[in-house]
Structure formats: C-alpha cells, structure tokens
Design a protein around this motif. Structure first.
Motif, PDB file in Angstrom:
ATOM      1  N   TRP A   1      65.754  46.702  -3.297  1.00  0.00           N
ATOM      2  CA  TRP A   1      64.848  47.778  -3.696  1.00  0.00           C
ATOM      3  C   TRP A   1      63.837  48.014  -2.589  1.00  0.00           C
ATOM      4  O   TRP A   1      63.682  47.198  -1.686  1.00  0.00           O
TER       5      TRP A   1
ATOM      6  N   ARG B   1      65.940  52.244  -5.477  1.00  0.00           N
ATOM      7  CA  ARG B   1      67.041  51.362  -5.113  1.00  0.00           C
ATOM      8  C   ARG B   1      67.125  51.367  -3.594  1.00  0.00           C
ATOM      9  O   ARG B   1      66.731  52.334  -2.954  1.00  0.00           O
TER      10      ARG B   1
ATOM     11  N   CYS C   1      68.802  54.506  -2.125  1.00  0.00           N
ATOM     12  CA  CYS C   1      68.358  55.829  -2.577  1.00  0.00           C
ATOM     13  C   CYS C   1      68.071  56.711  -1.357  1.00  0.00           C
ATOM     14  O   CYS C   1      67.315  56.335  -0.464  1.00  0.00           O
TER      15      CYS C   1
ATOM     16  N   ARG D   1      64.953  41.169  -6.194  1.00  0.00           N
ATOM     17  CA  ARG D   1      64.875  41.515  -7.615  1.00  0.00           C
ATOM     18  C   ARG D   1      63.511  41.138  -8.208  1.00  0.00           C
ATOM     19  O   ARG D   1      62.881  41.926  -8.900  1.00  0.00           O
TER      20      ARG D   1
ATOM     21  N   CYS E   1      67.114  57.677  -8.702  1.00  0.00           N
ATOM     22  CA  CYS E   1      68.000  56.505  -8.555  1.00  0.00           C
ATOM     23  C   CYS E   1      67.818  55.477  -9.670  1.00  0.00           C
ATOM     24  O   CYS E   1      68.650  54.599  -9.832  1.00  0.00           O
TER      25      CYS E   1
ATOM     26  N   PRO F   1      65.777  52.703 -10.454  1.00  0.00           N
ATOM     27  CA  PRO F   1      65.937  51.315 -10.015  1.00  0.00           C
ATOM     28  C   PRO F   1      65.790  50.294 -11.134  1.00  0.00           C
ATOM     29  O   PRO F   1      66.336  49.198 -11.040  1.00  0.00           O
TER      30      PRO F   1
ATOM     31  N   GLY G   1      69.171  48.710 -12.557  1.00  0.00           N
ATOM     32  CA  GLY G   1      69.738  47.567 -11.861  1.00  0.00           C
ATOM     33  C   GLY G   1      68.966  46.280 -12.101  1.00  0.00           C
ATOM     34  O   GLY G   1      69.535  45.205 -12.059  1.00  0.00           O
TER      35      GLY G   1
END
Length: 109
Positions: free
Chosen positions: A52, A67, A70, A82, A100, A102, A105
């Motif tokens: 990210w 992300r 992106c 993460r 995107c 994020p 995810g």
C-alpha cells in the motif's frame, strides 16, 4: 573433378553466412531483452499489488491510502506493509482511495 569455387568465393560465402548468424543472434538477444523487461515489470506490479502507499494530504482533501498498484497515485517507493496500512486507515485524517479500495485487501488478508 577440380574445385571450381575459388578461395575468395568460399570466404565471401562464409562471411555472408556469419553475418546472417550474427543478425539472427542479435534478433534473439532483442527478443530475450524484451521478455526479461516484461517479466521484471510483471514482478514489480505483482509485488506492488501486495503493498500500500499513502498519497499526501492536499489543502482541500484528506490523505489517501492506495493499493501499491493503483494508477491514481503512481509512487515508485515508500510502500507500506499490511500493518502500517491498517494503522494509517485508523487515522482520522487518512481515507481509503475510492477507486482501488485498499481496505478490501486488508480485510481479506
């Protein structure tokens, strides 16, 4: 039967054949370089998709978490893992990108 081909003609033929081989080899090298470059880009994109990034805050809007892949914010470095992305999204002045998404995810991981 005497040899009707002179040494000069033999060497000219050999030179033409070697030049053909060199062209073939250079063509193959170009193909392999392109393939290697495409593979490197694919690995970089795959790696970025698993990370990210934060787009800094602008005067009229909040900072955004994207992300890693992106296209709205194409950063070359400064990726978050993460845990860092989860921490960033918990901040009141940082929002997820609406394109995107994020957070999807992060929840799935």
């Amino acid at each position: 039967m005497p040899d009707d081909i002179s040494d000069l003609d033999k060497n000219r033929t050999l030179a033409q054949w070697l030049e053909w081989q060199l062209r073939q080899t250079r063509s193959r090298i170009r193909e392999l370089e392109i393939k290697e470059q495409q593979e490197r880009r694919r690995r970089e994109q795959t790696h970025a998709a698993l990370r990210w990034k934060i787009q800094p805050q602008r005067s009229s809007s909040a900072a955004l978490v994207h992300r890693g892949d992106c296209a709205l914010y194409p950063a070359k470095g400064g990726f978050l893992n993460r845990e860092e992305a989860l921490i960033a999204l918990a901040e009141p002045d940082i929002e997820p990108c609406q394109i995107c998404r994020p957070e999807t995810g992060l929840v799935d991981g």
